[in-house]
Design an enzyme around this catalytic site. Structure first.
Site, PDB file in Angstrom:
ATOM      1  N   SER A 150       5.796  -3.125  27.474  1.00  0.00           N
ATOM      2  CA  SER A 150       5.894  -1.656  27.783  1.00  0.00           C
ATOM      3  C   SER A 150       5.084  -0.773  26.301  1.00  0.00           C
ATOM      4  O   SER A 150       3.901  -0.745  26.055  1.00  0.00           O
ATOM      5  CB  SER A 150       7.745  -0.850  26.997  1.00  0.00           C
ATOM      6  OG  SER A 150       7.929  -0.141  27.242  1.00  0.00           O
ATOM      7  N   LYS A 206       1.424  -1.849  26.080  1.00  0.00           N
ATOM      8  CA  LYS A 206      -0.355  -1.090  25.639  1.00  0.00           C
ATOM      9  C   LYS A 206      -0.963  -1.567  25.044  1.00  0.00           C
ATOM     10  O   LYS A 206      -2.321  -1.211  24.640  1.00  0.00           O
ATOM     11  CB  LYS A 206       0.612   0.306  24.963  1.00  0.00           C
ATOM     12  CG  LYS A 206       1.576   1.343  26.017  1.00  0.00           C
ATOM     13  CD  LYS A 206       1.725   2.652  25.332  1.00  0.00           C
ATOM     14  CE  LYS A 206       3.320   3.315  25.484  1.00  0.00           C
ATOM     15  NZ  LYS A 206       3.601   3.265  26.635  1.00  0.00           N
ATOM     16  N   TRP A 239       9.615   6.250  34.496  1.00  0.00           N
ATOM     17  CA  TRP A 239       9.113   6.777  33.978  1.00  0.00           C
ATOM     18  C   TRP A 239       8.030   5.729  33.106  1.00  0.00           C
ATOM     19  O   TRP A 239       6.955   6.756  32.644  1.00  0.00           O
ATOM     20  CB  TRP A 239       9.480   6.426  32.470  1.00  0.00           C
ATOM     21  CG  TRP A 239       9.552   6.817  30.940  1.00  0.00           C
ATOM     22  CD1 TRP A 239       9.492   5.839  29.832  1.00  0.00           C
ATOM     23  CD2 TRP A 239       9.666   8.117  31.006  1.00  0.00           C
ATOM     24  NE1 TRP A 239       9.226   7.185  29.239  1.00  0.00           N
ATOM     25  CE2 TRP A 239       9.483   8.272  29.236  1.00  0.00           C
ATOM     26  CE3 TRP A 239      10.136   9.110  31.427  1.00  0.00           C
ATOM     27  CZ2 TRP A 239       9.484   9.440  28.519  1.00  0.00           C
ATOM     28  CZ3 TRP A 239      10.454  10.695  30.665  1.00  0.00           C
ATOM     29  CH2 TRP A 239       9.877  10.925  29.176  1.00  0.00           C
ATOM     30  N   HIS A 249      13.329  -0.828  33.819  1.00  0.00           N
ATOM     31  CA  HIS A 249      11.997  -1.408  32.498  1.00  0.00           C
ATOM     32  C   HIS A 249      13.087  -2.527  31.895  1.00  0.00           C
ATOM     33  O   HIS A 249      13.399  -2.327  31.080  1.00  0.00           O
ATOM     34  CB  HIS A 249      12.314  -0.111  31.750  1.00  0.00           C
ATOM     35  CG  HIS A 249      11.272  -0.130  31.125  1.00  0.00           C
ATOM     36  ND1 HIS A 249      10.008   0.206  30.951  1.00  0.00           N
ATOM     37  CD2 HIS A 249      11.634  -0.573  29.390  1.00  0.00           C
ATOM     38  CE1 HIS A 249       8.726  -0.127  29.886  1.00  0.00           C
ATOM     39  NE2 HIS A 249      10.314  -0.041  28.891  1.00  0.00           N
TER      40      HIS A 249
HETATM   41  C1  GCU Z   1      10.027   4.779  25.285  1.00  0.00           C
HETATM   42  C2  GCU Z   1       7.926   5.057  25.766  1.00  0.00           C
HETATM   43  C3  GCU Z   1       7.421   4.489  26.716  1.00  0.00           C
HETATM   44  C4  GCU Z   1       7.154   3.286  26.036  1.00  0.00           C
HETATM   45  C5  GCU Z   1       8.347   2.582  25.766  1.00  0.00           C
HETATM   46  C6  GCU Z   1       8.880   0.988  25.330  1.00  0.00           C
HETATM   47  O1  GCU Z   1      10.590   4.589  26.415  1.00  0.00           O
HETATM   48  O2  GCU Z   1       8.515   6.886  25.771  1.00  0.00           O
HETATM   49  O3  GCU Z   1       5.895   4.526  25.873  1.00  0.00           O
HETATM   50  O4  GCU Z   1       6.454   2.775  26.696  1.00  0.00           O
HETATM   51  O5  GCU Z   1       9.546   3.201  25.431  1.00  0.00           O
HETATM   52  O6  GCU Z   1       8.073   0.828  24.529  1.00  0.00           O
HETATM   53  O7  GCU Z   1       9.652   1.062  25.462  1.00  0.00           O
END
Ligand code: GCU
Length: 391
Positions: A224, A228, A317, A369
């Site tokens: 997540s 990135k 998402w 997720h």
């Molecule tokens: C939120 C956010 C995402 C991110 C995620 C996470 O949902 O919007 O961009 O990747 O958190 O890190 O769990």
């Protein structure tokens, strides 16, 4: 699904084209200069600069013991970093297989604190996490499975490098390098993603202190927001031999143009997470189609090293389909190096299928997720396929 397959191959009419990363690039040698420019551009426009190596680093083992009936050992390491009179101190947790001389290692920051990744009562749990149960995210950490596969795993808490809040800079690695007055929420040039990236490189420094780790096989893994970050640090720190970006979504491995209507977008992400990006990046809110780049630029910076992009079927998402589009697109850079990326005819897979290509792999796990044992299995499958190709 059928409609999406068509979109990928034929393109939706009027669909904005993803900007190729190859402008002016014909050979692997041309790519090096282009790569440097893209890295500098993303630094200025999106993620900010990763702080330099600290002046001082020291690692000392708090304890070490056999785990999983002798399958491996676990050590807790105290990491200390210093710049001038400032210090940062934190704990890493390191699993190593009992056997094997030159073993691969996966560096993976965690969300939950080290004590959240295991039920082991010896693992340090800071007072700030005393309200959380030990092992509350244990399902995400397949330590035993990795050890069975002869793979080492090294983790630390992301919050130790940048507490994930708008006031987080005060307690972040940036405080080693900047005065307190420069750490206010307005100082968006100092981003959480670059601080976590710094943390990943320090885990790599630690990994390389043990001669049992094969320095040519240290991977970076992130889920997540850390997915990135894994892409970002992999782009910078070429010592990482491969990158795993799990459910990284918006501003990670997901193409921003033409995203799923219910997926995260630049407006949502920049409004909620100011601290992740430099202020300039806000200019693209509601104008993604005009961006001169897209997320294939970030992922391409891993090339020619292997990259695994993992999605989950219910994780709308993060936009699995656009993560797959990205995985396909980056093949253009791998081909400069005589690798192929995903096969040309690869289609968006069914849940629980993976497409293991030539140095690029894409996985669609069934479910939400998360990081699950299945994700680790696909990584191991990918690593094995790379080893077979290398023989
Ligand atoms: C939120 C956010 C995402 C991110 C995620 C996470 O949902 O919007 O961009 O990747 O958190 O890190 O769990």
């Amino acid at each position: 699904m059928a409609e999406e397959q068509m979109d990928l191959v034929a393109g939706r009419s009027g669909m904005p084209k993803v900007p190729s990363v190859l402008e002016g690039v014909k050979t692997a040698a041309d790519w090096q200069a282009r790569r440097r420019r893209i890295l500098g551009y993303l630094e200025e426009e999106m993620y900010g600069r990763i702080p330099p190596r600290p002046e001082r680093m020291s690692f000392s083992v708090d304890w070490e013991k056999p785990v999983f009936d002798g399958l491996g050992i676990c050590r807790q390491v105290n990491m200390r970093f210093g710049v001038k009179d400032r210090e940062l101190e934190l704990k890493a947790l390191w699993y190593l297989p009992a056997k094997g001389d030159r073993v691969p290692c996966v560096c993976a920051l965690n969300f939950c604190g080290n004590a959240g990744t295991s039920f082991d009562p010896d693992i340090y749990q800071p007072a700030s996490e005393a309200d959380k149960e030990r092992g509350w995210q244990v399902r995400r950490w397949s330590y035993q499975y990795l050890l069975e596969q002869g793979i080492s795993c090294l983790t630390a808490a992301r919050n130790d490098f940048f507490p994930d809040s708008e006031a987080g800079r005060y307690g972040s690695v940036f405080r080693l390098f900047h005065k307190e007055a420069e750490l206010t929420p307005e100082h968006r040039e100092y981003t959480a993603i670059s601080a976590w990236a710094w943390g990943y490189s320090r885990l790599l420094d630690l990994a390389l202190t043990d001669p049992r780790i094969d320095e040519r096989r240290v991977w970076v893994h992130g889920h997540s927001r850390l997915g990135k970050t894994a892409l970002w640090v992999g782009a910078h720190d070429l010592r990482f031999a491969g990158v795993v970006s799990n459910d990284s979504g918006c501003c990670g491995a997901s193409i921003e143009r033409d995203h799923h209507a219910n997926a995260e977008n630049l407006e949502r992400i920049t409004r909620t997470f100011h601290r992740w990006f430099v202020a300039k990046f806000d200019q693209w809110v509601n104008r993604a189609d005009e961006m001169p780049f897209d997320m294939n630029w970030l992922v391409s910076l891993t090339a020619p090293r292997p990259v695994l992009i993992a999605s989950a079927s219910e994780d709308v998402w993060a936009d699995p389909f656009n993560e797959f589009r990205c995985a396909k697109q980056v093949g253009e850079v791998y081909r400069l190096f005589g690798a192929h990326g995903l096969p040309d005819d690869a289609q968006f897979p069914a849940p629980n299928e993976a497409v293991i290509g030539d140095r690029v792999a894409y996985e669609l796990r069934e479910g939400k997720h998360d990081v699950t044992p299945r994700d680790w299995e696909v990584l191991v499958e990918f690593m094995k396929s790379l080893e077979k190709q290398a023989k």
